[in-house]
Write a protein that holds these residues in place. Structure first.
Motif, PDB file in Angstrom:
ATOM      1  N   ASN A  60      17.293  31.258  51.086  1.00 12.75           N
ATOM      2  CA  ASN A  60      17.319  30.280  49.897  1.00 12.75           C
ATOM      3  C   ASN A  60      18.464  30.030  49.314  1.00 12.75           C
ATOM      4  OD1 ASN A  60      15.769  28.286  48.651  1.00 12.75           O
ATOM      5  ND2 ASN A  60      14.976  29.605  47.328  1.00 12.75           N
ATOM      6  N   GLU A  61      18.606  29.044  48.569  1.00 15.93           N
ATOM      7  CA  GLU A  61      19.797  28.653  47.780  1.00 15.93           C
ATOM      8  C   GLU A  61      19.161  28.261  46.507  1.00 15.93           C
ATOM      9  OE1 GLU A  61      22.584  26.243  49.586  1.00 15.93           O
ATOM     10  OE2 GLU A  61      22.992  27.399  51.068  1.00 15.93           O
ATOM     11  N   ILE A  62      19.550  28.934  45.157  1.00 20.38           N
ATOM     12  CA  ILE A  62      18.970  28.725  44.026  1.00 20.38           C
ATOM     13  C   ILE A  62      20.061  28.449  43.107  1.00 20.38           C
ATOM     14  CG2 ILE A  62      17.679  29.286  42.201  1.00 20.38           C
ATOM     15  CD1 ILE A  62      15.922  28.487  44.072  1.00 20.38           C
ATOM     16  N   GLY A  63      20.254  27.266  42.376  1.00 19.31           N
ATOM     17  CA  GLY A  63      21.497  26.867  41.667  1.00 19.31           C
ATOM     18  C   GLY A  63      22.490  27.446  42.391  1.00 19.31           C
ATOM     19  N   THR A  64      23.476  28.314  41.935  1.00 18.17           N
ATOM     20  CA  THR A  64      24.637  28.687  42.604  1.00 18.17           C
ATOM     21  C   THR A  64      24.672  30.096  43.273  1.00 18.17           C
ATOM     22  OG1 THR A  64      25.374  30.000  40.321  1.00 18.17           O
ATOM     23  CG2 THR A  64      26.126  27.541  40.945  1.00 18.17           C
ATOM     24  N   MET A  65      23.417  30.505  43.333  1.00 15.19           N
ATOM     25  CA  MET A  65      23.023  31.697  44.102  1.00 15.19           C
ATOM     26  C   MET A  65      22.242  31.484  45.323  1.00 15.19           C
ATOM     27  SD  MET A  65      20.375  34.782  42.649  1.00 15.19           S
ATOM     28  CE  MET A  65      19.004  33.992  43.264  1.00 15.19           C
ATOM     29  N   ARG A  66      22.860  32.356  46.474  1.00 14.39           N
ATOM     30  CA  ARG A  66      22.240  32.158  47.704  1.00 14.39           C
ATOM     31  C   ARG A  66      21.442  33.497  47.813  1.00 14.39           C
ATOM     32  NH1 ARG A  66      27.477  33.366  48.859  1.00 14.39           N
ATOM     33  NH2 ARG A  66      27.838  31.086  49.010  1.00 14.39           N
TER      34      ARG A  66
ATOM     35  N   TRP B  48      12.929  34.504  36.281  1.00 13.34           N
ATOM     36  CA  TRP B  48      14.141  33.998  37.271  1.00 13.34           C
ATOM     37  C   TRP B  48      14.990  32.973  36.336  1.00 13.34           C
ATOM     38  CZ3 TRP B  48      13.566  28.630  37.089  1.00 13.34           C
ATOM     39  CH2 TRP B  48      12.072  28.226  37.034  1.00 13.34           C
ATOM     40  N   ARG B  49      14.386  32.293  35.049  1.00 16.38           N
ATOM     41  CA  ARG B  49      15.120  31.491  34.374  1.00 16.38           C
ATOM     42  C   ARG B  49      16.089  32.028  33.566  1.00 16.38           C
ATOM     43  NH1 ARG B  49       9.919  30.993  33.642  1.00 16.38           N
ATOM     44  NH2 ARG B  49       8.792  29.178  33.906  1.00 16.38           N
ATOM     45  N   GLU B  50      15.760  33.225  32.995  1.00 17.70           N
ATOM     46  CA  GLU B  50      16.894  34.012  32.291  1.00 17.70           C
ATOM     47  C   GLU B  50      18.166  34.346  33.288  1.00 17.70           C
ATOM     48  OE1 GLU B  50      13.766  34.023  31.791  1.00 17.70           O
ATOM     49  OE2 GLU B  50      13.525  33.927  29.527  1.00 17.70           O
ATOM     50  N   VAL B  51      17.601  34.966  34.550  1.00 15.70           N
ATOM     51  CA  VAL B  51      18.569  35.429  35.536  1.00 15.70           C
ATOM     52  C   VAL B  51      19.483  34.228  35.967  1.00 15.70           C
ATOM     53  CG1 VAL B  51      18.604  36.438  37.738  1.00 15.70           C
ATOM     54  CG2 VAL B  51      16.855  37.155  36.547  1.00 15.70           C
TER      55      VAL B  51
ATOM     56  N   GLY C 203       9.889  41.681  37.277  1.00 16.54           N
ATOM     57  CA  GLY C 203      10.837  41.240  36.500  1.00 16.54           C
ATOM     58  C   GLY C 203      12.158  42.084  36.022  1.00 16.54           C
ATOM     59  N   VAL C 204      13.233  41.276  35.524  1.00 21.38           N
ATOM     60  CA  VAL C 204      14.461  41.964  35.274  1.00 21.38           C
ATOM     61  C   VAL C 204      14.522  42.438  33.840  1.00 21.38           C
ATOM     62  CG1 VAL C 204      16.998  41.719  35.156  1.00 21.38           C
ATOM     63  CG2 VAL C 204      15.561  40.397  37.182  1.00 21.38           C
ATOM     64  N   GLY C 205      13.892  41.864  32.992  1.00 21.23           N
ATOM     65  CA  GLY C 205      13.790  42.514  31.450  1.00 21.23           C
ATOM     66  C   GLY C 205      14.998  42.030  30.597  1.00 21.23           C
TER      67      GLY C 205
ATOM     68  N   ASP D 297      20.824  41.822  29.682  1.00 19.81           N
ATOM     69  CA  ASP D 297      22.008  41.759  28.898  1.00 19.81           C
ATOM     70  C   ASP D 297      22.962  42.808  29.354  1.00 19.81           C
ATOM     71  OD1 ASP D 297      20.719  40.395  26.891  1.00 19.81           O
ATOM     72  OD2 ASP D 297      20.201  41.811  25.567  1.00 19.81           O
ATOM     73  N   TRP D 298      22.602  43.667  29.871  1.00 17.26           N
ATOM     74  CA  TRP D 298      23.445  44.674  30.705  1.00 17.26           C
ATOM     75  C   TRP D 298      24.260  43.840  31.936  1.00 17.26           C
ATOM     76  CZ3 TRP D 298      23.354  46.027  35.965  1.00 17.26           C
ATOM     77  CH2 TRP D 298      24.214  46.948  36.426  1.00 17.26           C
ATOM     78  N   LEU D 299      23.361  43.077  32.760  1.00 19.66           N
ATOM     79  CA  LEU D 299      23.839  42.225  33.604  1.00 19.66           C
ATOM     80  C   LEU D 299      25.203  41.353  33.204  1.00 19.66           C
ATOM     81  CD1 LEU D 299      23.689  41.452  36.592  1.00 19.66           C
ATOM     82  CD2 LEU D 299      22.101  39.878  36.161  1.00 19.66           C
ATOM     83  N   SER D 300      24.745  40.637  32.075  1.00 16.90           N
ATOM     84  CA  SER D 300      25.562  39.687  31.579  1.00 16.90           C
ATOM     85  C   SER D 300      26.893  40.395  31.150  1.00 16.90           C
ATOM     86  CB  SER D 300      24.912  39.001  30.308  1.00 16.90           C
ATOM     87  OG  SER D 300      25.705  38.025  29.661  1.00 16.90           O
ATOM     88  N   LYS D 301      26.761  41.366  30.481  1.00 17.06           N
ATOM     89  CA  LYS D 301      28.037  42.554  30.109  1.00 17.06           C
ATOM     90  C   LYS D 301      28.511  42.776  31.286  1.00 17.06           C
ATOM     91  CE  LYS D 301      29.197  46.131  26.886  1.00 17.06           C
ATOM     92  NZ  LYS D 301      28.922  47.526  27.675  1.00 17.06           N
ATOM     93  N   THR D 302      28.301  43.373  32.145  1.00 14.65           N
ATOM     94  CA  THR D 302      28.740  43.905  33.536  1.00 14.65           C
ATOM     95  C   THR D 302      29.615  42.686  34.190  1.00 14.65           C
ATOM     96  OG1 THR D 302      27.072  45.279  34.030  1.00 14.65           O
ATOM     97  CG2 THR D 302      28.250  44.743  36.000  1.00 14.65           C
ATOM     98  N   LEU D 303      28.920  41.319  34.090  1.00 15.08           N
ATOM     99  CA  LEU D 303      29.731  40.410  34.928  1.00 15.08           C
ATOM    100  C   LEU D 303      30.713  39.824  34.042  1.00 15.08           C
ATOM    101  CD1 LEU D 303      26.639  38.326  36.684  1.00 15.08           C
ATOM    102  CD2 LEU D 303      28.430  39.660  37.694  1.00 15.08           C
TER     103      LEU D 303
END
Ligand code: FE2
Ligand code: FE2
Length: 376
Positions: free
Chosen positions: A282-288, A256-259, A212-214, A219-225
């Motif tokens: 694989n391609e999931i949503g907008t991510m490959r 994975w939903r939150e990611v 899991g990402v946690g 939150d850190w990923l969201s801020k970073t992006l």
């Protein structure tokens, strides 16, 4: 309907919306060819490493500022030298080949599971062997690195388990998908060795859904992006795939939903991951998502859930310790990524047929030989 089916249907409903793909200019080509390339330097080395079959090249539209390459090595699963030199030899080989890349790699990403049982000796051996690579090195952890001392030694050697940096127009992010397992060991009064032993089995029925990402890291990923233009390229490294492939082996992250919620606004996201020890796309949503080879051993494909976009690698020759394993080389140039699996054991053809027959046809079950000999 099984729990797994329900989860998978939910993922399809949530992520696979009509018309949604990673990048509108995405182009994928799959080429099979033989790369006759020799290492510069000693003739004996060149002879040993002269054949590098490169396979399943994926070209993806991109917009890096200037061409560059980087290399991926992961899942070396090192034991102490006194116990096993096979995995040591393969790590040495991968490091030498990365160092010999021409043009050279701008950096090396090590994608986790450098050690087999998280021992200090194993982790230090990995750091030592990778010194062969003179380029910058960045690391993310695997579960085999972590659960003996909960990441203490790994952190001392390799730093923070998640990080980000920008390089030539691409935002690179390393995620830790392994350290947030549910704590079942305290109540079971397990020793560190017992905990590590349970976490080191592929079958997740004991250790549970540990990948899991946690929330904190999300939150850190969201801020970073948030400071990054939504159309510019992002490459995320993780040990586990950031979608649901096969939860019983933790070939997923449980959140994975939150990611996906965090990544959805970004049009050009590539996830490169280890842990599965196999060719995977694989391609999931907008991510490959690209699954990489291990240097240690290949895992079989999971009994269900192999993404339809994956062109499965054919079953490996168990008599050849170099078959089905290797490392990866990723070029970012002009408007595309070219990803190459460097698989050692194949002399020529990689993908020569459709999916492995066991994936598309029912297995023919027959009794075990032992049952025939001892029919009681
Ligand atoms: Fe692994
Ligand atoms: Fe792993």
């Amino acid at each position: 309907m099984s729990e797994l089916d329900r989860e998978r249907r939910e993922m399809a409903a949530k992520l696979q919306r009509p018309g949604v793909r990673p990048d509108p200019s995405l182009r994928i080509t799959r080429r099979t060819f033989i790369h006759r390339s020799c290492l510069l330097g000693a003739a004996t080395v060149a002879e040993t490493f002269a054949w590098w079959p490169l396979l399943n090249t994926i070209d993806v539209a991109y917009a890096a500022e200037e061409p560059f390459k980087f290399a991926w090595i992961s899942d070396t699963h090192l034991y102490p030298r006194s116990l096993n030199t096979r995995f040591v030899d393969k790590t040495i080989r991968a490091a030498k080949e990365v160092q010999a890349m021409n043009p050279p790699a701008d950096f090396l990403i090590f994608g986790g599971d450098i050690a087999q049982l998280g021992k200090i000796e194993e982790l230090e051996l990995g750091a030592e062997l990778l010194k062969e690579v003179k380029a910058r090195q960045v690391f993310i952890p695997g579960e085999h690195d972590w659960y003996l001392d909960m990441g203490k030694k790994w952190g001392q050697l390799f730093g923070e388990p998640h990080w980000t940096f920008d390089h030539k127009g691409v935002r690179f992010i390393g995620l830790d998908t392994v350290s947030r397992a549910p704590d079942y060991w305290t109540v079971k009064n397990m020793s560190p060795e017992e905990r590590m032993g349970h976490m080191a089995t592929l079958d997740g029925s004991v250790a549970g859904p540990w990948a899991g990402v946690g929330r904190d890291q999300l939150d850190w990923l969201s801020k970073t992006l948030s400071s990054w233009d939504k159309s510019r390229p992002v490459v995320i490294f993780s040990h586990n795939p950031l979608y649901e492939y096969y939860p019983p082996w933790n070939f997923w992250v449980r959140d994975w939903r939150e990611v996906n919620d965090v990544l959805r606004p970004y049009a050009n996201v590539t996830n490169i991951h280890g842990h599965v020890h196999q060719v995977l796309y694989n391609e999931i949503g907008t991510m490959r998502s690209i699954g990489m080879l291990a240097t240690s051993w290949p895992w079989p494909y999971a009994p269900e859930g192999v993404p339809k976009l994956t062109k499965p690698m054919i079953r490996v020759d168990p008599g050849d310790i170099y078959d089905g394993v290797g490392w990866g080389n990723i070029s970012m140039r002009n408007d595309r990524i070219e990803h190459e699996y460097i698989m050692w054991g194949r002399k020529e053809v990689f993908v020569q047929s459709g999916p492995d027959s066991s994936l598309s046809q029912p297995e023919i079950l027959r009794s075990r030989i032992a049952d025939k000999i001892y029919p009681y």
